[in-house]
Design an enzyme around this catalytic site. Structure first.
Site, PDB file in Angstrom:
ATOM      1  N   TYR A 114     -54.891   2.345 -10.463  1.00 44.99           N
ATOM      2  CA  TYR A 114     -54.943   2.101 -11.913  1.00 44.99           C
ATOM      3  C   TYR A 114     -53.532   2.147 -12.494  1.00 44.99           C
ATOM      4  O   TYR A 114     -53.166   1.343 -13.334  1.00 44.99           O
ATOM      5  CB  TYR A 114     -55.821   3.167 -12.569  1.00 44.99           C
ATOM      6  CG  TYR A 114     -56.081   2.922 -14.035  1.00 44.99           C
ATOM      7  CD1 TYR A 114     -57.192   2.199 -14.444  1.00 44.99           C
ATOM      8  CD2 TYR A 114     -55.201   3.396 -15.007  1.00 44.99           C
ATOM      9  CE1 TYR A 114     -57.433   1.968 -15.782  1.00 44.99           C
ATOM     10  CE2 TYR A 114     -55.433   3.159 -16.352  1.00 44.99           C
ATOM     11  CZ  TYR A 114     -56.551   2.444 -16.736  1.00 44.99           C
ATOM     12  OH  TYR A 114     -56.782   2.212 -18.056  1.00 44.99           O
ATOM     13  N   PHE A 142     -50.342 -25.043 -29.898  1.00 40.88           N
ATOM     14  CA  PHE A 142     -51.391 -25.081 -28.889  1.00 40.88           C
ATOM     15  C   PHE A 142     -52.622 -24.437 -29.521  1.00 40.88           C
ATOM     16  O   PHE A 142     -52.488 -23.568 -30.382  1.00 40.88           O
ATOM     17  CB  PHE A 142     -50.963 -24.368 -27.591  1.00 40.88           C
ATOM     18  CG  PHE A 142     -52.042 -24.469 -26.558  1.00 40.88           C
ATOM     19  CD1 PHE A 142     -52.331 -25.694 -25.976  1.00 40.88           C
ATOM     20  CD2 PHE A 142     -52.821 -23.380 -26.226  1.00 40.88           C
ATOM     21  CE1 PHE A 142     -53.390 -25.822 -25.078  1.00 40.88           C
ATOM     22  CE2 PHE A 142     -53.874 -23.501 -25.329  1.00 40.88           C
ATOM     23  CZ  PHE A 142     -54.155 -24.725 -24.755  1.00 40.88           C
ATOM     24  N   THR A 143     -53.810 -24.854 -29.120  1.00 44.32           N
ATOM     25  CA  THR A 143     -55.045 -24.431 -29.803  1.00 44.32           C
ATOM     26  C   THR A 143     -55.171 -22.904 -29.972  1.00 44.32           C
ATOM     27  O   THR A 143     -55.359 -22.405 -31.079  1.00 44.32           O
ATOM     28  CB  THR A 143     -56.285 -24.946 -29.044  1.00 44.32           C
ATOM     29  OG1 THR A 143     -56.141 -24.588 -27.663  1.00 44.32           O
ATOM     30  CG2 THR A 143     -56.434 -26.451 -29.149  1.00 44.32           C
ATOM     31  N   ASP A 192     -42.804 -20.112 -25.359  1.00 47.53           N
ATOM     32  CA  ASP A 192     -44.014 -20.133 -24.542  1.00 47.53           C
ATOM     33  C   ASP A 192     -43.629 -20.833 -23.246  1.00 47.53           C
ATOM     34  O   ASP A 192     -43.371 -22.041 -23.227  1.00 47.53           O
ATOM     35  CB  ASP A 192     -45.116 -20.909 -25.295  1.00 47.53           C
ATOM     36  CG  ASP A 192     -46.404 -21.027 -24.483  1.00 47.53           C
ATOM     37  OD1 ASP A 192     -46.372 -20.761 -23.275  1.00 47.53           O
ATOM     38  OD2 ASP A 192     -47.427 -21.421 -25.067  1.00 47.53           O
ATOM     39  N   LYS A 223     -50.961 -21.123 -15.175  1.00 49.55           N
ATOM     40  CA  LYS A 223     -50.195 -22.354 -14.963  1.00 49.55           C
ATOM     41  C   LYS A 223     -48.928 -22.050 -14.175  1.00 49.55           C
ATOM     42  O   LYS A 223     -48.704 -22.575 -13.102  1.00 49.55           O
ATOM     43  CB  LYS A 223     -49.803 -22.971 -16.312  1.00 49.55           C
ATOM     44  CG  LYS A 223     -50.996 -23.508 -17.072  1.00 49.55           C
ATOM     45  CD  LYS A 223     -50.621 -23.964 -18.460  1.00 49.55           C
ATOM     46  CE  LYS A 223     -51.851 -24.275 -19.279  1.00 49.55           C
ATOM     47  NZ  LYS A 223     -52.269 -25.660 -19.256  1.00 49.55           N
ATOM     48  N   ARG A 239     -58.510 -34.216 -26.275  1.00 44.69           N
ATOM     49  CA  ARG A 239     -57.436 -33.591 -27.053  1.00 44.69           C
ATOM     50  C   ARG A 239     -57.223 -34.468 -28.282  1.00 44.69           C
ATOM     51  O   ARG A 239     -56.268 -35.211 -28.390  1.00 44.69           O
ATOM     52  CB  ARG A 239     -56.145 -33.451 -26.238  1.00 44.69           C
ATOM     53  CG  ARG A 239     -56.235 -32.540 -25.041  1.00 44.69           C
ATOM     54  CD  ARG A 239     -56.065 -31.055 -25.316  1.00 44.69           C
ATOM     55  NE  ARG A 239     -57.199 -30.357 -25.876  1.00 44.69           N
ATOM     56  CZ  ARG A 239     -57.357 -29.030 -25.797  1.00 44.69           C
ATOM     57  NH1 ARG A 239     -56.501 -28.276 -25.162  1.00 44.69           N
ATOM     58  NH2 ARG A 239     -58.372 -28.445 -26.364  1.00 44.69           N
ATOM     59  N   PHE A 264     -64.343 -27.139 -29.816  1.00 43.24           N
ATOM     60  CA  PHE A 264     -64.319 -27.999 -28.628  1.00 43.24           C
ATOM     61  C   PHE A 264     -64.806 -27.282 -27.379  1.00 43.24           C
ATOM     62  O   PHE A 264     -65.244 -27.918 -26.431  1.00 43.24           O
ATOM     63  CB  PHE A 264     -62.903 -28.555 -28.391  1.00 43.24           C
ATOM     64  CG  PHE A 264     -61.862 -27.502 -28.103  1.00 43.24           C
ATOM     65  CD1 PHE A 264     -61.157 -26.912 -29.132  1.00 43.24           C
ATOM     66  CD2 PHE A 264     -61.595 -27.108 -26.802  1.00 43.24           C
ATOM     67  CE1 PHE A 264     -60.203 -25.930 -28.875  1.00 43.24           C
ATOM     68  CE2 PHE A 264     -60.640 -26.144 -26.526  1.00 43.24           C
ATOM     69  CZ  PHE A 264     -59.947 -25.547 -27.573  1.00 43.24           C
TER      70      PHE A 264
HETATM   71  N1  F0G Z   1     -49.775 -21.873 -24.080  1.00 45.12           N
HETATM   72  C1  F0G Z   1     -49.891 -23.086 -23.554  1.00 45.12           C
HETATM   73  C2  F0G Z   1     -48.767 -24.068 -23.683  1.00 45.12           C
HETATM   74  C3  F0G Z   1     -51.060 -23.428 -22.858  1.00 45.12           C
HETATM   75  O1  F0G Z   1     -51.149 -24.650 -22.343  1.00 45.12           O
HETATM   76  C4  F0G Z   1     -52.093 -22.481 -22.735  1.00 45.12           C
HETATM   77  C5  F0G Z   1     -53.323 -22.809 -22.042  1.00 45.12           C
HETATM   78  C6  F0G Z   1     -51.927 -21.224 -23.311  1.00 45.12           C
HETATM   79  C7  F0G Z   1     -50.752 -20.949 -23.972  1.00 45.12           C
HETATM   80  C8  F0G Z   1     -52.991 -20.165 -23.222  1.00 45.12           C
HETATM   81  O2  F0G Z   1     -53.019 -19.658 -21.935  1.00 45.12           O
HETATM   82  O3  F0G Z   1     -55.295 -20.268 -21.049  1.00 45.12           O
HETATM   83  O4  F0G Z   1     -53.923 -18.477 -19.978  1.00 45.12           O
HETATM   84  O5  F0G Z   1     -54.957 -18.115 -22.180  1.00 45.12           O
HETATM   85  N2  F0G Z   1     -53.690 -23.971 -21.747  1.00 45.12           N
HETATM   86  C9  F0G Z   1     -54.876 -24.338 -21.017  1.00 45.12           C
HETATM   87  C10 F0G Z   1     -55.033 -25.833 -21.004  1.00 45.12           C
HETATM   88  C11 F0G Z   1     -56.126 -23.643 -21.450  1.00 45.12           C
HETATM   89  O6  F0G Z   1     -56.031 -26.291 -20.451  1.00 45.12           O
HETATM   90  O7  F0G Z   1     -54.167 -26.564 -21.475  1.00 45.12           O
HETATM   91  P1  F0G Z   1     -54.380 -19.108 -21.243  1.00 45.12           P
END
Ligand code: F0G
Length: 488
Positions: A86, A138-139, A229, A272, A395, A461
């Protein structure tokens, strides 16, 4: 591993330029390609939302490059020596050292994925009435900032949203707009400036070091923090190395260190950047680290695991070092370029120049007869799946939210993203996709729009459901059978 020599390329005697895998496949997973009638039924079950498809019905899963990348043999091997505990796990200290070596950042806070970092960063730095200027949202980033009472301002350049362009750095910020936004809001209201590497929602497009340098100078002159980011840093590094004057002979590690030297803090999605899961927040600033540190045990888990399994931590440590390998970071952009250039040369509307992350079809132009209020990007995502079994991601307007009056906010661009998980698909699979997209383009007039049957208020979405307007799906399936006979 790192390359200081000029870029290595393989030339073909034939003169044809195709991407070449610099790895071999030693573990495989069987794929299913179900008949088009089953794909149609699966799409209806999924409410015309590719997020709701089941993997057993999907041939090539190009929904995302997140958590779907192939690990290297060294990553898999590292997972078997993980130190489970832990607190104080040896695996964690390997990862901390990797962050320090690879990113040149002293302090690291582990989190379970990228949006968990966004959660903590927004909670600490975004107060009601504040703004976060950024190259593009980003979303999940936008949602976290807004939930804390903040607003975002996108300060992309005029090139960013042009579908067809040969501008190499569409992820750049517009410096004039940045000055204006800071002036408009006042320095005290700017929570921080956010720069997204490999700008996701405009087609995986990179920024240049030159632009980053300028933005950093402006931020510093006002005492505003700069956050990067780095989730899509691999491909941004690749593009700086191959496209930006003066960087061809610079080792990838030095490019990365220079980038991060302009920032105050950064965060990444390990889903990623390191081909694992997990994520993290990095900084060289002790005060910034201390502001966020205590939220990690509260939301994520103790400071030496942050919601990640120790096996993932081991694989991430190795994966971060592999980010410095040109063969690793060039694979995905070269495959993407192959598909983008091929579709572009046939007149099929795609975002150019090819970026990282995936191939982005311009649904607005592909099916220009479908009004934006009927969600062309969602309709094209459904049509591509039905025609090929390949699942992409909408998108466009479905990925945005309604305004306070309840009206749809039409997206700047209606894109269908076909993501390329790193080192997963082969060239013949990409050629199959290319062929089915061509068929769809030839039959594009058959594709119609969508309407909601179930619309959640937040991030609709992900789990929202729609249905086709009219009987266009039946017509598409009938044409497929007429053209392809009993083929899958
Ligand atoms: N920032 C970027 C540029 C991303 O593309 C993503 C995730 C995140 C933050 C959030 O990271 O998913 O680990 O919580 N992108 C994915 C996509 C979900 O399909 O483009 P996460």
């Amino acid at each position: 591993m790192d390359q200081t020599a000029p870029l290595k390329t393989v030339k073909f005697h034939s003169g044809e330029a195709i991407p070449l895998e610099m790895h071999k496949v030693r573990v495989v997973q069987k794929l299913n390609l179900v008949p088009i009638e089953d794909r149609k039924a699966a799409m209806f079950d999924a409410g015309f939302n590719t997020f709701l498809l089941k993997n057993k019905d999907v041939f090539l899963d190009m929904l995302t490059d997140s958590g779907t990348n192939a690990m290297s043999d060294n990553q898999v091997a590292a997972m078997s020596v993980a130190d489970d505990s832990y607190a104080g796990s040896a695996s964690y200290y390997k990862l901390e050292k990797a962050v320090q070596d690879v990113f040149n950042q002293k302090y690291y806070l582990p989190v379970h994925q990228g949006r968990a970092a966004e959660h903590i960063i927004s909670k600490v730095f975004v107060k009601p009435g504040m703004v976060v200027p950024m190259n593009y949202h980003f979303t999940t980033t936008k949602a976290h900032i807004e939930i804390c009472g903040g607003t975002i301002e996108e300060i992309y350049t005029d090139e960013a949203l042009k579908i067809k362009s040969d501008f190499p750095f569409k992820g750049n910020m517009d410096i004039d707009k940045l000055h204006k936004v800071i002036e408009k809001w006042g320095v005290d209201k700017v929570a921080y400036i956010r720069f997204e590497a490999g700008t996701n929602l405009i087609g995986g497009q990179p920024f240049s070091m030159q632009n980053l340098r300028e933005v950093s100078a402006i931020a510093k002159s006002h005492g505003i923090k700069l956050l990067m980011d780095t989730s899509l840093i691999n491909e941004n590094l690749y593009f700086i190395k191959i496209r930006e004057a003066g960087y061809q002979n610079v080792p990838i590690k030095d490019i990365l260190h220079e980038m991060l030297s302009y920032t105050d803090f950064s965060y990444f999605s390990g889903r990623k950047v390191s081909c694992t899961r997990g994520g993290g927040i990095c900084t060289n600033d002790h005060a910034i680290y201390m502001q966020m540190r205590d939220l990690v045990p509260l939301f994520e888990g103790f400071l030496t695991y942050g919601g990640m399994s120790v096996r993932e931590i081991e694989a991430m440590a190795v994966g971060l070092y592999e980010t410095l390998d040109f063969d690793v970071i060039s694979h995905s952009p070269t495959f993407i370029k192959y598909l983008v250039d091929s579709l572009d040369s046939r007149g099929i509307p795609v975002i150019t120049p090819a970026g990282g992350l995936g191939c982005h079809l311009d649904a607005g132009a592909f099916i220009s007869h479908v009004p934006q209020g009927q969600y062309p990007a969602g309709a094209l995502a459904a049509a591509v799946y039905i025609a090929s079994g390949v699942r992409g991601m909408e998108r466009g307007t479905i990925s945005s939210v309604r305004d306070e009056a309840g009206n749809d906010v039409l997206a700047d661009v209606e894109l269908l993203r076909l993501a390329f998980p790193r080192r997963v698909f082969t060239l013949s699979q990409i050629k199959y996709l290319e062929d089915r997209i061509q068929w769809l383009y030839d039959n594009r007039k058959l594709i119609g729009g969508l309407e909601w049957t179930e619309e959640p208020p937040v991030l609709r979405f992900f789990v929202g459901k729609l249905k086709p307007i009219g009987d266009w799906v039946d017509k598409l399936v009938a044409k497929f059978r007429a053209d392809f006979g009993d083929s899958l």
